[in-house]
Design a protein around this motif. Sequence first.
Motif, mmCIF file in Angstrom:
data_model
loop_
_atom_site.group_PDB
_atom_site.id
_atom_site.type_symbol
_atom_site.label_atom_id
_atom_site.label_comp_id
_atom_site.label_asym_id
_atom_site.label_seq_id
_atom_site.Cartn_x
_atom_site.Cartn_y
_atom_site.Cartn_z
ATOM 1 N N GLU A 13 -6.702 -55.168 -18.204
ATOM 2 C CA GLU A 13 -5.685 -56.472 -18.423
ATOM 3 C C GLU A 13 -5.435 -57.055 -20.552
ATOM 4 O O GLU A 13 -4.901 -57.683 -20.885
ATOM 5 C CB GLU A 13 -5.149 -57.417 -17.361
ATOM 6 N N ALA A 14 -6.668 -57.285 -20.804
ATOM 7 C CA ALA A 14 -7.165 -58.038 -21.602
ATOM 8 C C ALA A 14 -7.251 -57.069 -23.234
ATOM 9 O O ALA A 14 -6.345 -57.578 -23.993
ATOM 10 C CB ALA A 14 -9.171 -58.675 -21.999
ATOM 11 N N LEU A 15 -7.516 -55.539 -22.721
ATOM 12 C CA LEU A 15 -7.095 -54.929 -23.936
ATOM 13 C C LEU A 15 -4.973 -54.907 -23.829
ATOM 14 O O LEU A 15 -4.630 -54.068 -24.712
ATOM 15 C CB LEU A 15 -7.362 -53.588 -22.814
ATOM 16 N N GLU A 16 -4.685 -54.840 -22.929
ATOM 17 C CA GLU A 16 -3.541 -54.301 -23.127
ATOM 18 C C GLU A 16 -2.794 -55.742 -23.621
ATOM 19 O O GLU A 16 -1.717 -55.644 -23.753
ATOM 20 C CB GLU A 16 -2.630 -54.076 -21.850
ATOM 21 N N THR A 17 -3.378 -57.009 -23.934
ATOM 22 C CA THR A 17 -3.149 -57.749 -24.242
ATOM 23 C C THR A 17 -3.210 -58.474 -25.583
ATOM 24 O O THR A 17 -2.379 -58.298 -26.853
ATOM 25 C CB THR A 17 -3.428 -59.530 -23.657
ATOM 26 N N THR A 22 -2.681 -50.751 -13.420
ATOM 27 C CA THR A 22 -4.196 -51.287 -14.220
ATOM 28 C C THR A 22 -5.491 -51.421 -13.169
ATOM 29 O O THR A 22 -6.467 -50.230 -13.723
ATOM 30 C CB THR A 22 -4.136 -52.384 -14.332
ATOM 31 N N GLU A 23 -5.551 -50.581 -11.991
ATOM 32 C CA GLU A 23 -6.346 -50.657 -11.064
ATOM 33 C C GLU A 23 -6.811 -48.787 -10.917
ATOM 34 O O GLU A 23 -8.105 -48.685 -10.759
ATOM 35 C CB GLU A 23 -6.140 -50.840 -9.670
ATOM 36 N N THR A 24 -5.925 -48.074 -11.517
ATOM 37 C CA THR A 24 -6.382 -46.922 -11.444
ATOM 38 C C THR A 24 -6.321 -46.534 -12.900
ATOM 39 O O THR A 24 -8.631 -45.771 -12.566
ATOM 40 C CB THR A 24 -5.318 -45.499 -10.911
ATOM 41 N N LEU A 25 -6.846 -47.150 -12.883
ATOM 42 C CA LEU A 25 -7.728 -46.941 -14.921
ATOM 43 C C LEU A 25 -8.452 -47.813 -15.003
ATOM 44 O O LEU A 25 -9.138 -47.444 -15.522
ATOM 45 C CB LEU A 25 -6.265 -47.419 -15.851
ATOM 46 N N ALA A 26 -8.937 -48.666 -13.684
ATOM 47 C CA ALA A 26 -9.698 -49.570 -14.339
ATOM 48 C C ALA A 26 -10.898 -47.778 -13.588
ATOM 49 O O ALA A 26 -11.996 -48.739 -13.495
ATOM 50 C CB ALA A 26 -9.016 -50.872 -13.184
ATOM 51 N N GLN A 69 0.192 -49.386 -27.377
ATOM 52 C CA GLN A 69 0.102 -48.325 -26.974
ATOM 53 C C GLN A 69 -0.834 -48.375 -26.231
ATOM 54 O O GLN A 69 -0.204 -47.202 -25.166
ATOM 55 C CB GLN A 69 -0.519 -47.408 -28.388
ATOM 56 N N LEU A 70 -1.368 -48.824 -26.086
ATOM 57 C CA LEU A 70 -2.142 -48.767 -24.200
ATOM 58 C C LEU A 70 -1.649 -48.840 -23.565
ATOM 59 O O LEU A 70 -1.297 -48.334 -22.393
ATOM 60 C CB LEU A 70 -3.292 -49.713 -24.166
ATOM 61 N N ARG A 71 -0.721 -50.002 -23.282
ATOM 62 C CA ARG A 71 0.739 -50.264 -22.143
ATOM 63 C C ARG A 71 1.706 -49.115 -21.716
ATOM 64 O O ARG A 71 1.919 -48.931 -21.214
ATOM 65 C CB ARG A 71 1.120 -51.350 -22.291
ATOM 66 N N GLY A 72 2.094 -48.789 -22.961
ATOM 67 C CA GLY A 72 2.748 -47.263 -22.986
ATOM 68 C C GLY A 72 2.574 -46.045 -22.222
ATOM 69 O O GLY A 72 2.871 -45.732 -21.708
ATOM 70 N N ARG A 87 -9.704 -45.531 -23.474
ATOM 71 C CA ARG A 87 -9.053 -44.239 -24.741
ATOM 72 C C ARG A 87 -8.509 -42.981 -24.115
ATOM 73 O O ARG A 87 -8.142 -41.847 -24.342
ATOM 74 C CB ARG A 87 -9.478 -44.097 -25.970
ATOM 75 N N SER A 88 -10.070 -42.383 -23.610
ATOM 76 C CA SER A 88 -10.690 -40.911 -23.366
ATOM 77 C C SER A 88 -9.879 -40.896 -21.913
ATOM 78 O O SER A 88 -9.515 -40.383 -21.827
ATOM 79 C CB SER A 88 -12.169 -41.377 -22.219
#
Length: 96
Positions: A33-37, A18-22, A6-9, A51-52
Amino acid sequence: MITSAQLRGARAMLGLTTETLAIESKLPVTTIEALETDVSSAEAKALVAVRSVLEARGISFMASGSDEAGGAGIRFKHWAEDGGIRPENLNATNDD
């Protein structure tokens, strides 16, 4: 509980790197990356932060079995609150 898929999607639906989300979640890229794995090994604070950000950008997370049939999923939130035009209603005459 949301899943790694769900996070990846959600990130992909929004076109985020991933950089922007970070940056927006104030977490290291390695944490994203760890969360998406494997979300099960994540710290709760990191998951809440990501999630927020995704929810603030218009993603709605659905739990398994929460909508008719099917498993966990994601979708865009309804846009009716802001008076916007839903994507399926866009056409040449109202496309600004």
